[in-house]
Design an enzyme around this catalytic site. Structure first.
Site, PDB file in Angstrom:
ATOM      1  N   ASN A 114       0.871  -1.171   0.000  1.00 19.15           N
ATOM      2  CA  ASN A 114       0.000   0.000   0.000  1.00 19.15           C
ATOM      3  C   ASN A 114       0.912   1.227   0.000  1.00 19.15           C
ATOM      4  O   ASN A 114       1.570   1.515   1.002  1.00 19.15           O
ATOM      5  CB  ASN A 114      -0.886  -0.039   1.252  1.00 19.15           C
ATOM      6  CG  ASN A 114      -1.701   1.235   1.422  1.00 19.15           C
ATOM      7  OD1 ASN A 114      -1.723   2.094   0.540  1.00 19.15           O
ATOM      8  ND2 ASN A 114      -2.356   1.360   2.567  1.00 19.15           N
ATOM      9  N   LYS A 151       0.104   4.271  -0.112  1.00 20.64           N
ATOM     10  CA  LYS A 151      -0.508   5.443   0.550  1.00 20.64           C
ATOM     11  C   LYS A 151      -0.317   6.691  -0.326  1.00 20.64           C
ATOM     12  O   LYS A 151      -0.363   6.592  -1.542  1.00 20.64           O
ATOM     13  CB  LYS A 151       0.047   5.600   1.965  1.00 20.64           C
ATOM     14  CG  LYS A 151      -0.101   4.294   2.781  1.00 20.64           C
ATOM     15  CD  LYS A 151       0.121   4.457   4.250  1.00 20.64           C
ATOM     16  CE  LYS A 151      -0.082   3.112   4.942  1.00 20.64           C
ATOM     17  NZ  LYS A 151       0.031   3.170   6.383  1.00 20.64           N
ATOM     18  N   HIS A 202      -9.578   1.160   5.291  1.00 25.61           N
ATOM     19  CA  HIS A 202      -8.265   1.335   5.925  1.00 25.61           C
ATOM     20  C   HIS A 202      -8.424   2.231   7.156  1.00 25.61           C
ATOM     21  O   HIS A 202      -9.217   3.168   7.150  1.00 25.61           O
ATOM     22  CB  HIS A 202      -7.282   1.945   4.927  1.00 25.61           C
ATOM     23  CG  HIS A 202      -5.866   1.861   5.419  1.00 25.61           C
ATOM     24  ND1 HIS A 202      -5.366   2.762   6.325  1.00 25.61           N
ATOM     25  CD2 HIS A 202      -4.874   0.972   5.165  1.00 25.61           C
ATOM     26  CE1 HIS A 202      -4.104   2.424   6.605  1.00 25.61           C
ATOM     27  NE2 HIS A 202      -3.783   1.344   5.915  1.00 25.61           N
ATOM     28  N   GLU A 259      -6.709   4.576   8.207  1.00 22.57           N
ATOM     29  CA  GLU A 259      -6.493   6.008   7.927  1.00 22.57           C
ATOM     30  C   GLU A 259      -7.763   6.634   7.357  1.00 22.57           C
ATOM     31  O   GLU A 259      -8.058   7.801   7.613  1.00 22.57           O
ATOM     32  CB  GLU A 259      -5.279   6.177   6.998  1.00 22.57           C
ATOM     33  CG  GLU A 259      -3.982   5.927   7.773  1.00 22.57           C
ATOM     34  CD  GLU A 259      -2.840   5.334   6.979  1.00 22.57           C
ATOM     35  OE1 GLU A 259      -2.845   5.416   5.740  1.00 22.57           O
ATOM     36  OE2 GLU A 259      -1.922   4.762   7.623  1.00 22.57           O
ATOM     37  N   GLU A 275      -5.313  -5.023  10.517  1.00 24.20           N
ATOM     38  CA  GLU A 275      -4.266  -4.027  10.730  1.00 24.20           C
ATOM     39  C   GLU A 275      -4.513  -3.321  12.066  1.00 24.20           C
ATOM     40  O   GLU A 275      -5.298  -2.363  12.117  1.00 24.20           O
ATOM     41  CB  GLU A 275      -4.280  -2.986   9.609  1.00 24.20           C
ATOM     42  CG  GLU A 275      -4.011  -3.554   8.235  1.00 24.20           C
ATOM     43  CD  GLU A 275      -3.444  -2.494   7.275  1.00 24.20           C
ATOM     44  OE1 GLU A 275      -2.438  -2.783   6.627  1.00 24.20           O
ATOM     45  OE2 GLU A 275      -4.004  -1.384   7.217  1.00 24.20           O
ATOM     46  N   GLY A 292       2.728   2.142  10.964  1.00 21.95           N
ATOM     47  CA  GLY A 292       3.668   3.249  10.856  1.00 21.95           C
ATOM     48  C   GLY A 292       4.395   3.562  12.146  1.00 21.95           C
ATOM     49  O   GLY A 292       5.051   4.598  12.258  1.00 21.95           O
ATOM     50  N   SER A 331       3.537  -2.302  10.301  1.00 24.95           N
ATOM     51  CA  SER A 331       4.993  -2.410  10.481  1.00 24.95           C
ATOM     52  C   SER A 331       5.562  -3.768  10.046  1.00 24.95           C
ATOM     53  O   SER A 331       6.446  -4.316  10.709  1.00 24.95           O
ATOM     54  CB  SER A 331       5.399  -2.083  11.918  1.00 24.95           C
ATOM     55  OG  SER A 331       5.052  -0.734  12.221  1.00 24.95           O
TER      56      SER A 331
END
Ligand code: 13P
Length: 253
Positions: free
Chosen positions: A10, A12, A96, A98, A168, A174, A214
């Site tokens: 991904n 991003k 996701h 985010e 996730e 991250g 990660s």
């Protein structure tokens, strides 16, 4: 039973056209000859088409990072499933964290995206995962179950072979803090059992559940050795051909 592994990158909100073309070409080179696993890239919408050209004949699948449920219309800022297909995509990341956290996408909206993707023949890569507060409050399973039940509402058994799930944990994204292989396996097994309850064992046995958060060259092997981890959804390390190349070439330990 082990399923065919899927290693997904991904990207991003990274890469210009030039960066994306170089990265895609390098990744295509590094995965030539890998017959026993699938690789997928999810670059930004703006470079989907160029990346599709770079990946031609590589066998690597292309995905969008989100998708609307309508074919076209007054939906400023959205991309339709037909546009993703037209650009060469076969899948779309949906839900996701985010999108959930920064853009306040809720379970109902995400469910529309999941069903919209399926309706047009795109595979949703449907993401779920708890925050650190939720984990510390002992709510991991409750949250993941709520997200899965809501996100898959109205998805019929016949469509489940096109669905890819991704666990996730938000606290691992991250941050450099990967869930331990035991923590990840525990939630993956929970998700697979939930799919048995919601659908049937056959569907649960087939569905791929990716781990994301990660994922790096030094933890991929141990993660992939877990019974219910069928692949990885990789963020930061997917932007570096050496790291992603190593991840693609994982060896279970
Ligand atoms: P990182 O690998 O950078 O933690 O990102 C994970 C992710 O969000 C993939 O979708």
């Amino acid at each position: 039973m082990k399923r065919r592994p899927l290693l997904a990158g991904n990207w991003k909100m990274h890469t210009t056209v030039l960066d994306a073309c170089h990265l895609a070409a390098d990744i295509a080179k590094s995965c030539s000859g890998l017959g026993d696993r699938d690789v997928l890239l999810a670059p930004p919408f703006t470079v989907l088409n160029q990346v599709a050209h770079m990946l031609a004949e590589s066998g690597i699948y292309l995905a969008a990072q989100n998708v609307c449920w309508e074919a076209q219309g007054a939906f400023t800022g959205e991309i339709s499933p037909l546009m993703v297909l037209d650009a060469g995509g076969v899948a779309a990341i949906v839900g996701h964290s985010e999108r959930r956290q920064i853009f306040h996408e809720d379970d109902v909206l995400i469910n529309k995206r999941v069903r919209g993707a399926l309706a047009f023949g795109l595979m949703p890569i449907f993401c779920v995962g708890e925050t650190l507060d939720e984990r510390e409050a002992g709510e991991t399973f409750t949250v993941v179950e709520r997200q899965i039940r809501a996100g898959l509402a109205g998805v019929v058994p016949g469509d489940m072979e096109h669905v890819i799930l991704a666990y996730e944990p938000v606290w691992a994204i991250g941050t450099g803090k990967t869930a331990s292989k035991e923590q990840a396996q525990e939630v993956h097994a929970f998700i697979r059992n939930l799919i048995v309850k919601m659908y049937e064992k056959n569907i649960a046995d087939q569905i791929r559940i990716l781990y994301g958060g990660s994922v790096k060259p030094d933890n991929i092997d141990a993660l992939m050795a877990q019974e219910d981890i069928d692949g990885a959804l990789v963020g930061g390390a997917a932007l570096d051909v050496e790291s992603f190349g190593r991840i693609i070439h994982f060896q279970e330990i």
